[in-house]
Design a protein around this motif. Structure first.
Motif, PDB file in Angstrom:
ATOM      1  N   HIS A 115      -4.786   3.555  -0.290  1.00 28.86           N
ATOM      2  CA  HIS A 115      -4.400   2.388   0.499  1.00 28.86           C
ATOM      3  C   HIS A 115      -5.639   1.647   1.023  1.00 28.86           C
ATOM      4  O   HIS A 115      -5.598   0.435   1.201  1.00 28.86           O
ATOM      5  N   GLU A 124      -6.437  -0.670  -1.706  1.00 28.27           N
ATOM      6  CA  GLU A 124      -5.457  -1.768  -1.674  1.00 28.27           C
ATOM      7  C   GLU A 124      -5.755  -2.733  -0.525  1.00 28.27           C
ATOM      8  O   GLU A 124      -5.654  -3.948  -0.696  1.00 28.27           O
ATOM      9  N   GLU A 184       2.961  -4.057  -1.784  1.00 23.53           N
ATOM     10  CA  GLU A 184       2.045  -2.918  -1.643  1.00 23.53           C
ATOM     11  C   GLU A 184       2.289  -2.184  -0.325  1.00 23.53           C
ATOM     12  O   GLU A 184       2.272  -0.946  -0.287  1.00 23.53           O
TER      13      GLU A 184
END
Length: 166
Positions: free
Chosen positions: A48, A51, A142
């Motif tokens: 993450h 991301e 996401e």
């Protein structure tokens, strides 16, 4: 921006706050990675983080298109959640309970971000800002996926171990 006279002004403010939130969250993810003991959880936090870097780049792209600069304001929502994490990390906890706490804290941040991005998607749709809308929608998906992954780790690995320590 001191005045919010139009929907575009509100969107600009929200984009700047999301930029602040994401940059703060990225810093906080370092603490989550370092504190997690469950390997799957560490990996999810690291993923993450990658991301989040892309999400920040998308927000920068939107700010450029809207002729905005990053705000110096701090996102108080994320700031408060990160402060809560720091307080909890100072408490004595078993590794299993610590991981459960980290998931809960991360999911709170994800839910906040999901709300922010969902609102921004709606505003960009209403304003006809197709490119910004698509970029925000990518990030929204996401964030939802990250929340699902954290939930799966909690259900499949972490929560049962935390309960067993009682």
């Amino acid at each position: 921006m001191n005045q919010l006279k139009t929907m575009r002004d509100l969107l600009a403010h929200d984009i700047q706050m999301m930029y602040s939130a994401e940059t703060q969250a990225l810093e906080g993810l370092t603490t989550l990675v370092e504190s997690a003991t469950e390997p799957q959880l560490k990996a999810a936090f690291k993923k993450h983080g990658t991301e989040t870097q892309r999400q920040i780049a998308r927000l920068e792209e939107i700010m450029t298109a809207m002729d905005l600069k990053p705000s110096r304001e701090v996102c108080s929502g994320i700031q408060g959640m990160l402060a809560d994490v720091e307080k909890l990390l100072r408490k004595e906890a078993t590794p299993q309970v610590l991981d459960a706490m980290l998931i809960a804290a991360a999911q709170k941040m994800e839910h906040f971000e999901i709300a922010c991005y969902g609102t921004a998607v709606r505003m960009t749709e209403d304003l006809g800002m197709t490119q910004a809308c698509e970029l925000l929608r990518q990030t929204l998906e996401e964030e939802k996926r990250t929340d699902e992954i954290l939930n799966e780790i909690a259900i499949q690995r972490v929560n049962a171990k935390a309960e067993a320590t009682m």
